[in-house]
Design a protein around this motif. Structure first.
Motif, PDB file in Angstrom:
ATOM      1  N   GLN A   1       0.848  -1.367  -0.114  1.00 47.14           N
ATOM      2  CA  GLN A   1      -0.018   0.054  -0.112  1.00 47.14           C
ATOM      3  C   GLN A   1       0.842   1.121   0.049  1.00 47.14           C
ATOM      4  OE1 GLN A   1      -3.340  -0.090  -0.252  1.00 47.14           O
ATOM      5  NE2 GLN A   1      -3.335   2.104   0.125  1.00 47.14           N
ATOM      6  N   HIS A   2       1.912   1.195   0.831  1.00 45.25           N
ATOM      7  CA  HIS A   2       2.882   2.387   0.847  1.00 45.25           C
ATOM      8  C   HIS A   2       4.311   2.263   0.169  1.00 45.25           C
ATOM      9  CE1 HIS A   2       0.197   4.306   3.814  1.00 45.25           C
ATOM     10  NE2 HIS A   2      -0.158   2.988   4.365  1.00 45.25           N
ATOM     11  N   ARG A   3       4.213   1.126  -0.827  1.00 44.78           N
ATOM     12  CA  ARG A   3       5.590   1.111  -1.547  1.00 44.78           C
ATOM     13  C   ARG A   3       5.759   2.516  -2.123  1.00 44.78           C
ATOM     14  NH1 ARG A   3       1.399  -0.509  -4.551  1.00 44.78           N
ATOM     15  NH2 ARG A   3       1.337  -0.273  -6.546  1.00 44.78           N
ATOM     16  N   PRO A   4       7.107   2.902  -2.425  1.00 39.48           N
ATOM     17  CA  PRO A   4       7.691   3.861  -2.869  1.00 39.48           C
ATOM     18  C   PRO A   4       7.379   3.742  -4.487  1.00 39.48           C
ATOM     19  CG  PRO A   4       9.375   2.575  -2.325  1.00 39.48           C
ATOM     20  CD  PRO A   4       8.415   1.888  -1.794  1.00 39.48           C
ATOM     21  N   MET A   5       6.523   4.931  -4.903  1.00 47.57           N
ATOM     22  CA  MET A   5       6.374   4.918  -6.397  1.00 47.57           C
ATOM     23  C   MET A   5       7.270   5.798  -6.954  1.00 47.57           C
ATOM     24  SD  MET A   5       3.284   3.779  -7.262  1.00 47.57           S
ATOM     25  CE  MET A   5       1.600   3.497  -6.834  1.00 47.57           C
ATOM     26  N   PRO A   6       7.801   5.267  -8.293  1.00 58.29           N
ATOM     27  CA  PRO A   6       8.709   6.288  -8.812  1.00 58.29           C
ATOM     28  C   PRO A   6       8.021   7.487  -9.521  1.00 58.29           C
ATOM     29  CG  PRO A   6       8.079   4.406 -10.158  1.00 58.29           C
ATOM     30  CD  PRO A   6       7.424   4.347  -8.678  1.00 58.29           C
ATOM     31  N   PRO A   7       8.623   8.747  -9.322  1.00 52.14           N
ATOM     32  CA  PRO A   7       7.591   9.983  -9.761  1.00 52.14           C
ATOM     33  C   PRO A   7       7.352   9.626 -11.116  1.00 52.14           C
ATOM     34  CG  PRO A   7      10.190  10.402  -9.671  1.00 52.14           C
ATOM     35  CD  PRO A   7       9.820   9.031  -8.874  1.00 52.14           C
ATOM     36  N   PRO A   8       6.074  10.048 -11.756  1.00 54.13           N
ATOM     37  CA  PRO A   8       5.494   9.898 -13.077  1.00 54.13           C
ATOM     38  C   PRO A   8       6.625  10.573 -13.953  1.00 54.13           C
ATOM     39  CG  PRO A   8       4.080  11.275 -11.909  1.00 54.13           C
ATOM     40  CD  PRO A   8       5.100  10.703 -10.877  1.00 54.13           C
ATOM     41  N   LYS A   9       7.599   9.976 -14.736  1.00 47.94           N
ATOM     42  CA  LYS A   9       8.302  10.772 -15.636  1.00 47.94           C
ATOM     43  C   LYS A   9       7.497  10.920 -17.024  1.00 47.94           C
ATOM     44  CE  LYS A   9      11.243   6.959 -17.503  1.00 47.94           C
ATOM     45  NZ  LYS A   9      10.555   5.809 -17.343  1.00 47.94           N
ATOM     46  N   GLU A  10       8.131  11.937 -17.623  1.00 45.45           N
ATOM     47  CA  GLU A  10       7.624  12.522 -18.801  1.00 45.45           C
ATOM     48  C   GLU A  10       8.120  11.284 -19.854  1.00 45.45           C
ATOM     49  OE1 GLU A  10       6.167  15.707 -20.122  1.00 45.45           O
ATOM     50  OE2 GLU A  10       5.243  15.413 -18.009  1.00 45.45           O
ATOM     51  N   ALA A  11       7.052  10.774 -20.610  1.00 47.01           N
ATOM     52  CA  ALA A  11       7.673   9.807 -21.861  1.00 47.01           C
ATOM     53  C   ALA A  11       8.788  10.617 -22.753  1.00 47.01           C
ATOM     54  CB  ALA A  11       6.441   9.064 -22.387  1.00 47.01           C
ATOM     55  N   THR A  12       9.701   9.864 -23.284  1.00 45.04           N
ATOM     56  CA  THR A  12      10.387  10.400 -24.309  1.00 45.04           C
ATOM     57  C   THR A  12       9.793  10.525 -25.629  1.00 45.04           C
ATOM     58  OG1 THR A  12      11.441   8.516 -24.549  1.00 45.04           O
ATOM     59  CG2 THR A  12      12.441  10.076 -23.125  1.00 45.04           C
ATOM     60  N   TYR A  13      10.071  11.254 -26.720  1.00 47.68           N
ATOM     61  CA  TYR A  13       9.607  11.090 -28.079  1.00 47.68           C
ATOM     62  C   TYR A  13       9.598   9.843 -28.575  1.00 47.68           C
ATOM     63  CZ  TYR A  13       8.090  12.560 -32.578  1.00 47.68           C
ATOM     64  OH  TYR A  13       7.446  12.462 -33.831  1.00 47.68           O
ATOM     65  N   GLU A  14      10.822   9.165 -28.398  1.00 50.03           N
ATOM     66  CA  GLU A  14      11.012   7.873 -29.034  1.00 50.03           C
ATOM     67  C   GLU A  14      10.071   6.970 -28.488  1.00 50.03           C
ATOM     68  OE1 GLU A  14      14.024   9.370 -27.994  1.00 50.03           O
ATOM     69  OE2 GLU A  14      14.070  10.234 -29.932  1.00 50.03           O
TER      70      GLU A  14
END
Lengths: 448, 120
Positions: free
Chosen positions: B24-37
């Motif tokens: 429930q409290h697992r660290p979430m990677p911050p939502p990163k912007e997807a690259t163009y590729e």
């Protein structure tokens, strides 16, 4: 996905709305009017024809589902003891008696339901009254201790006599059903609160009666089956003493129900502690102290699993409570705060609540602890809470008059100029997604 | 229940509860912007084309007939601002969400399989 459906010209704009808005292209906002919000005036028109039949079928199965709540437990031993003594009767006659019993239950339930619904808000208030909640919880605890074998449930002597006298006529069974309906009805109340409100909004006593009648028929169906076959229960092979263990388990489920009713009366931490302690006690009672001889091999395993389940539940309750994320940062009401909000052009959320009200608790525990709601509220809003638990506070009474608060919960939204957005006002629990959409309606609508 | 069994089960309960709490409290990677590729690769795999904001804006201002704009974000996001004329069709980016959305989506997109549809 549209590609799989056979569309040929499918495009995606990966930059989406933010880039569109920056380019200055035409955009639109959905202002305050909640045009497609399903929670508003959902049941304003009466279904007809097939829709009506489906509605009633749905209500019937809803009634059957109510058997999953422990409210009917107390009726099971009573039903068996009443019908069990008449194993000599033919199956057909037993079915007739069962039917009368079922009808009696349904009539009582429906009458109570209609009365409750048509007296309007009274029922909601009654189901949230501390004394009523305490009373129901006490009765549930009494039934639980009976299931543990501390005492035996017996029907009041007078009742059995009246029933016995007229048993030959089906009136006896009908009478039993009529009387026993009183046992189950208050306990089921909270589960059918929505239905009560629906009936109240329709305002028709007959429609209300048929609604609750259908519900009670569904609810009573398993009891009806039980009534027919309780005569033949004696013929079943003795299944051993482990059935006593099942009774103990049912007792603990009733205790859980009692705790559910007590929830609005206790502070959050106290309630969690009570539930965790209850789960532990149940585990110890059912798995560690219990000396019921095992009737079959898997019984030991069943006990082990019970202990595992009880301990896990207790740990989870405490753990989730301790690790819960931050909630919305509420501030107590003050005129100064409102002035400040108006100067900063910030919209305001005012939450009127009371500690004993269940939907308020739900709002606080689920919606106001949702991370997105918390984020949005901190960024865009001034958040104020007004406690209406106790009467007599002059400031909160003035506020109740000023905002015409009819009950709790009431959540009032003020726009950037401090004016209330009346069509957004909230008087019940709302899940986080829908609450977010209301918040968006406030700060989105105010920007233009 | 023997002492050994009880101890073992208690440990199992600890592990279960701890696991659920961690999940429930697992660290979430911050939502990163997807690259163009990444976006292009995804589009290729999905069999659809990409369109830039300028291109879409041009089509939009030309009032291309049959152009359908579908906003797949959450309802509250749509409410707080969207392309004018776009319809909101919230879709969870999970297989379950897609499967559930299939029927309503067909209805929304209509019978014309060749119409220009832009999702965002």
């Amino acid at each position: 996905m549209a590609v799989q459906l056979g569309y040929t010209k499918v495009y995606r704009d990966p930059l989406g709305y933010p880039a569109w808005e920056q380019a200055g292209l035409p955009a639109a906002r959905m202002p305050a009017g909640l045009c497609n919000d399903t929670s508003v005036a959902q049941h304003s028109c009466l279904p007809s024809g097939w829709a009506l039949i489906w509605t009633f079928l749905g209500i019937f199965s809803g009634g059957m589902a109510l058997n999953l709540t422990p409210c009917v437990y107390p009726l099971i031993p009573i039903t068996i003891s009443y019908f069990g003594g008449h194993s000599g009767e033919s199956r057909g006659r037993l079915a007739g008696h069962g039917l009368c019993y079922l009808l009696g239950l349904a009539v009582t339930n429906s009458a109570l339901g209609v009365a409750a619904a048509l007296t309007g808000g009274l029922m909601g208030a009654l189901l949230q009254n501390p004394w009523v909640l305490g009373g129901v919880a006490l009765v549930l605890v009494l039934f639980a201790t009976s299931l543990w074998g501390l005492w035996e449930i017996r029907l009041p002597g007078g009742l059995t006599q009246v029933a016995a006298k007229s048993y030959a006529g089906y009136f006896g069974s009908l009478f039993m059903g009529l009387t026993l309906g009183v046992v189950a009805a208050p306990c089921i109340g909270p589960f059918v609160l929505g239905l009560l409100t629906w009936v109240a909004s329709q305002g028709s006593a007959w429609l209300g009666f048929f609604t609750f009648f259908t519900l009670s028929l569904g609810l009573g169906l398993p009891l009806f089956v039980l009534a027919i076959f309780s005569g033949s229960l004696d013929k079943l092979p003795r299944s051993g003493e482990w059935l006593l263990w099942v009774r103990k388990l049912m007792g603990w489920v009733l205790m859980g129900m009692a705790a559910y009713f007590l929830r609005p009366l206790l502070p959050e931490a106290g309630w969690v502690a009570l539930m965790a302690a209850g789960a532990l006690a149940a585990g110890i009672h059912l798995a560690v102290l219990d000396r019921t001889p095992a009737g079959f091999r898997a019984f030991g395993m069943l006990k082990g699993l019970t202990w595992l389940g009880a301990l896990t539940a207790a740990l989870l309750l405490v753990g989730f409570f301790a690790l819960r994320g931050p909630g919305v940062a509420w501030q107590p009401y003050s005129e100064q705060l409102l002035l400040q909000a108006r100067e900063q052009k910030k919209p305001v959320i005012i939450d009127f609540y009371a500690t004993w009200c269940t939907p308020c608790r739900e709002l606080e525990d689920i919606t106001f602890h949702n991370s997105q709601v918390v984020q949005q509220a901190a960024r865009e809003f001034v958040t104020i809470k007004v406690d209406l638990t106790r009467k007599g506070d002059s400031q909160s009474e003035a506020l109740v008059r000023q905002y015409q608060v009819k009950g709790v919960p009431t959540v009032v939204f003020l726009d950037r100029d401090g004016k209330e957005l009346k069509d957004l006002r909230l008087v019940d629990y709302l899940p986080p997604e829908q609450f977010l959409s209301r918040m968006a309606a406030v700060w989105g609508g105010g920007k233009n | 229940m023997g002492i050994k069994q009880a101890l073992f089960l208690s440990l199992a309960a600890l592990v279960l509860a701890g696991g659920a709490l961690w999940w429930q409290h697992r660290p979430m990677p911050p939502p990163k912007e997807a690259t163009y590729e990444e976006v292009t690769a995804e589009a290729q795999a999905g069999g659809y084309c990409l369109i830039t904001t300028e291109e879409l804006g041009r089509l939009y201002l030309k009032e291309t007939p049959g152009l359908l704009l579908v906003d797949t974000r959450q309802e509250w996001e749509y409410r707080s601002g969207h392309l004018r004329g776009a319809v909101n069709f919230p879709m969870e980016p999970t297989w379950w969400g897609r499967w559930r959305a299939e029927g309503p989506l067909t209805q929304l997109l209509g019978a014309d399989k060749d119409r220009l549809i832009v999702f965002y």
